[in-house]
Design a protein around this motif. Structure first.
Motif, PDB file in Angstrom:
ATOM      1  N   ARG A 166      30.802  47.781  48.981  1.00  0.00           N
ATOM      2  CA  ARG A 166      32.006  47.489  48.197  1.00  0.00           C
ATOM      3  C   ARG A 166      33.278  47.466  49.027  1.00  0.00           C
ATOM      4  O   ARG A 166      34.359  47.269  48.496  1.00  0.00           O
ATOM      5  CB  ARG A 166      32.156  48.542  47.090  1.00  0.00           C
ATOM      6  CG  ARG A 166      30.965  48.645  46.151  1.00  0.00           C
ATOM      7  CD  ARG A 166      30.912  47.500  45.197  1.00  0.00           C
ATOM      8  NE  ARG A 166      29.819  47.627  44.242  1.00  0.00           N
ATOM      9  CZ  ARG A 166      29.509  46.701  43.353  1.00  0.00           C
ATOM     10  NH1 ARG A 166      30.197  45.581  43.325  1.00  0.00           N
ATOM     11  NH2 ARG A 166      28.498  46.884  42.513  1.00  0.00           N
ATOM     12  N   THR A 171      32.997  42.756  51.581  1.00  0.00           N
ATOM     13  CA  THR A 171      33.333  41.704  50.619  1.00  0.00           C
ATOM     14  C   THR A 171      33.726  40.418  51.329  1.00  0.00           C
ATOM     15  O   THR A 171      33.334  39.310  50.927  1.00  0.00           O
ATOM     16  CB  THR A 171      34.484  42.169  49.704  1.00  0.00           C
ATOM     17  OG1 THR A 171      34.075  43.353  48.998  1.00  0.00           O
ATOM     18  CG2 THR A 171      34.853  41.092  48.690  1.00  0.00           C
ATOM     19  N   ASP A 195      32.219  32.797  42.263  1.00  0.00           N
ATOM     20  CA  ASP A 195      32.969  34.056  42.265  1.00  0.00           C
ATOM     21  C   ASP A 195      32.058  35.247  42.004  1.00  0.00           C
ATOM     22  O   ASP A 195      32.224  36.311  42.625  1.00  0.00           O
ATOM     23  CB  ASP A 195      34.081  34.015  41.208  1.00  0.00           C
ATOM     24  CG  ASP A 195      35.230  33.096  41.598  1.00  0.00           C
ATOM     25  OD1 ASP A 195      35.299  32.705  42.786  1.00  0.00           O
ATOM     26  OD2 ASP A 195      36.046  32.759  40.726  1.00  0.00           O
ATOM     27  N   GLY A 199      31.156  38.279  44.720  1.00  0.00           N
ATOM     28  CA  GLY A 199      31.552  39.631  44.343  1.00  0.00           C
ATOM     29  C   GLY A 199      30.403  40.604  44.172  1.00  0.00           C
ATOM     30  O   GLY A 199      30.626  41.775  43.883  1.00  0.00           O
TER      31      GLY A 199
END
Length: 260
Positions: A166, A171, A195, A199
């Protein structure tokens, strides 16, 4: 044809699934979801032609006699695995060693790492699939194949490390990796899920598992040879793609799923 990719975790909230539909040299991401339970995995398996699952489908052959000897207070089966080399046989399967030799990547141990938790769940899922659709060979010769997304990515010449997690750096690497995949596979329609894929490394790995399932179905992965065939039938076999991503759009005859 349709291929299913499953990034299996011990918890449903971290389990992702992706379904790709293939037709005339093109492919479309038809389904992408997170927080997937066992019954949904079994349902999707029945509705697709080939499934790639990112999880060990078996344990090292040496592990069972070691545990049986320990439980029965019999020293000899346990002492057969004395020392670091013996413990390696308990921790890693034949296919794990094969993948390391081919790619330099070291799969997590199914018997000595946290990967054991999702593997237990995977065994239950395999039993549920067997109950509804028949037993699936652990070497990937049926409709279920074990895959390793990082190794698939490396086989296709894409980034294989540093995108899980994370943090900001992870990312950013995942977004870069998705861009690299889109450039390498312009025929793949992500159907507006860019997206979500950028993510979530779980959903991204499910996508890679579905692409690898296509490679398995087309016969463009490394299969176990005579030296590895016996262990592959019991321990499982990680399928490594042998061709580029651009070769996945070819046709395939004679393969069909049990669609509900």
């Amino acid at each position: 044809m349709r291929t299913l990719g499953v990034d299996l975790a011990a918890a449903t909230r971290k389990t992702a699934a992706a379904v790709i539909e293939w037709d005339n040299g093109s492919a479309r991401l038809a389904h992408l979801a997170l927080d997937i339970g066992d019954e949904e995995i079994v349902r999707l398996f029945g509705a697709t032609d080939m499934t790639g699952i990112d999880c060990p489908v078996g344990w090292p052959d040496a592990f069972l006699p070691f545990l049986a000897g320990h439980l029965a207070f019999e020293p000899h089966p346990v002492l057969d695995f004395d020392g670091i080399e013996g413990r390696r046989l308990l921790a890693y399967r034949d296919t794990d060693r094969f993948v390391t030799a081919r790619t330099g990547l070291i799969p997590l141990s199914v018997s000595a790492d946290r990967l054991a938790h999702p593997a237990m769940r995977c065994a239950v899922i395999q039993a549920k699939i067997s109950r509804g659709h028949g037993p699936q060979a652990r070497d990937g010769s049926g409709r279920l194949a074990e895959v390793y997304p990082a190794a698939s990515l490396k086989s296709w010449g894409l980034l294989a490390r540093g995108y899980k997690g994370r943090g900001g750096a992870e990312t950013e690497r995942l977004a870069e990796l998705l861009d690299g995949l889109k450039q390498a596979a312009p025929w793949l329609d992500l159907a507006g899920h860019e997206d979500r894929l950028a993510g979530s490394d779980d959903m991204f790995d499910a996508l890679i598992a579905a692409l690898t399932a296509r490679a398995v179905a087309l016969g463009v992965t490394l299969r176990p040879d005579a030296a590895h065939a016996k262990a592959a039938r019991t321990e499982g076999w990680i399928h490594l793609p042998t061709g580029g991503l651009d070769g996945l759009g070819g046709g395939l005859d004679g393969l069909g799923g049990d669609r509900p």
